[in-house]
Design an enzyme around this catalytic site. Sequence first.
Site, PDB file in Angstrom:
ATOM      1  N   CYS A 174       0.815  -1.217   0.000  1.00 40.48           N
ATOM      2  CA  CYS A 174       0.000   0.000   0.000  1.00 40.48           C
ATOM      3  C   CYS A 174       0.848   1.265   0.000  1.00 40.48           C
ATOM      4  CB  CYS A 174      -0.959   0.007   1.183  1.00 40.48           C
ATOM      5  SG  CYS A 174      -0.149  -0.101   2.780  1.00 40.48           S
ATOM      6  N   GLN A 222       4.149 -10.006   2.746  1.00 41.45           N
ATOM      7  CA  GLN A 222       4.097  -9.349   1.433  1.00 41.45           C
ATOM      8  C   GLN A 222       5.345  -9.664   0.615  1.00 41.45           C
ATOM      9  OE1 GLN A 222       3.497  -5.483   3.127  1.00 41.45           O
ATOM     10  NE2 GLN A 222       1.282  -5.513   2.842  1.00 41.45           N
TER      11      GLN A 222
END
EC number: 1.2.1.70
Length: 383
Positions: free
Chosen positions: A39, A93
């Site tokens: 993000c 991630q």
Amino acid sequence: MLLFRADYNNYAVSELQKLRFDEDEFYKKYDNCVLVQTCNRIEIYFDKNAKIIDINEFAEFEMIKSNNAIKHLLRTASGLNSMIVGEDQIIGQIKNSHRKAKELKKTTKYLDTIFLKAIHTGQKVRNNTKINKGCVSIGSAAVQLAEKTVGLNNKNILVVGAGEIATLVAKALIEKNIRAIVVSNRTYERAELLAKKLNGMAVHFDKLGEAINYNDIIICATGAPHAIIDKDRLKNIKGYKVLIDIANPRDVSDDVMELPNIKLYTIDDLKMVSEENLKKRKDEIPRVEKIIEEELSVLTKQLRKLKFENTIKNYDLYIENLRKREMNKALNMIENGKDPTVVLEKFSKVFANKLISDFVNIVNDDTIGDIERVVNKLNKNKI
């Protein structure tokens, strides 16, 4: 290794959105690399031998080379480069990004070695320090921001989304004195599942407007590729509403700020929370740095060994090609009636001379010292 990076330190989240790559299209174009997109960061790690087709594609990115790039990845996996220092999500991630590149056969043994070490380092840091204690996720930071700006006591909260980040928001909300929690998601079953964990209520996505109307704070964290809330959707909303958008790409359009009863916060506003978070973890950073240096030292030795293995493999291939070529010549001579003993004698001399001549042709002043040491060792170990 070569790294191109852009993150929240040098770009607003809205600007980062414009730099994001379509993963499938990116991997069609590039080999020997791993793309990491979260993000608030975009990072592309290339193998040192990778061919970069279009360098201009990375003009907006900072470039980091060699050991500095490797150390950056270890620091990132350890949570030191995160907006919320010590957050755990970055390990998953990085792991998922590496897995995808590997499934597409886009990584190399060199990159695999580095990424596995980075993941191991991140896990070791969290097991041996307190860097990830307390408010350590984007989701919990969003809840903390809401608490600081408008308060949570007796508030109705709407969580839009039911994925990883939305779940982190939900976990942080459980501990608060909230009147009610509502979850809305495009897939209703997922909203229902998350709402059940919260003792909350799920609403269908087509009722999102009504849900916004009845809640005080709306936290958005979907995986939608475009904004799902804009000025038109909110123009008839009654009462003061606080929207916290932590999605990337953004869930909420900037035009909602034109409405007097709407206050919008984005990931960029979480920096206030991250600065307080950093103060709490300052004492842990030296311990984390020490672990990173130790693991980097181990990794450097692994990469050196890997480089040596590749060198031996290439040299072995060179010798095998030379052997086959000279052997075919020798077999032809024997088939044409030449004395096998004479042919074998000639073959062995030609083979040895060819090895030496090719070797001598590539020697220069920079390599002579290393070669001298290798030859001396070979002579000491000769049979």
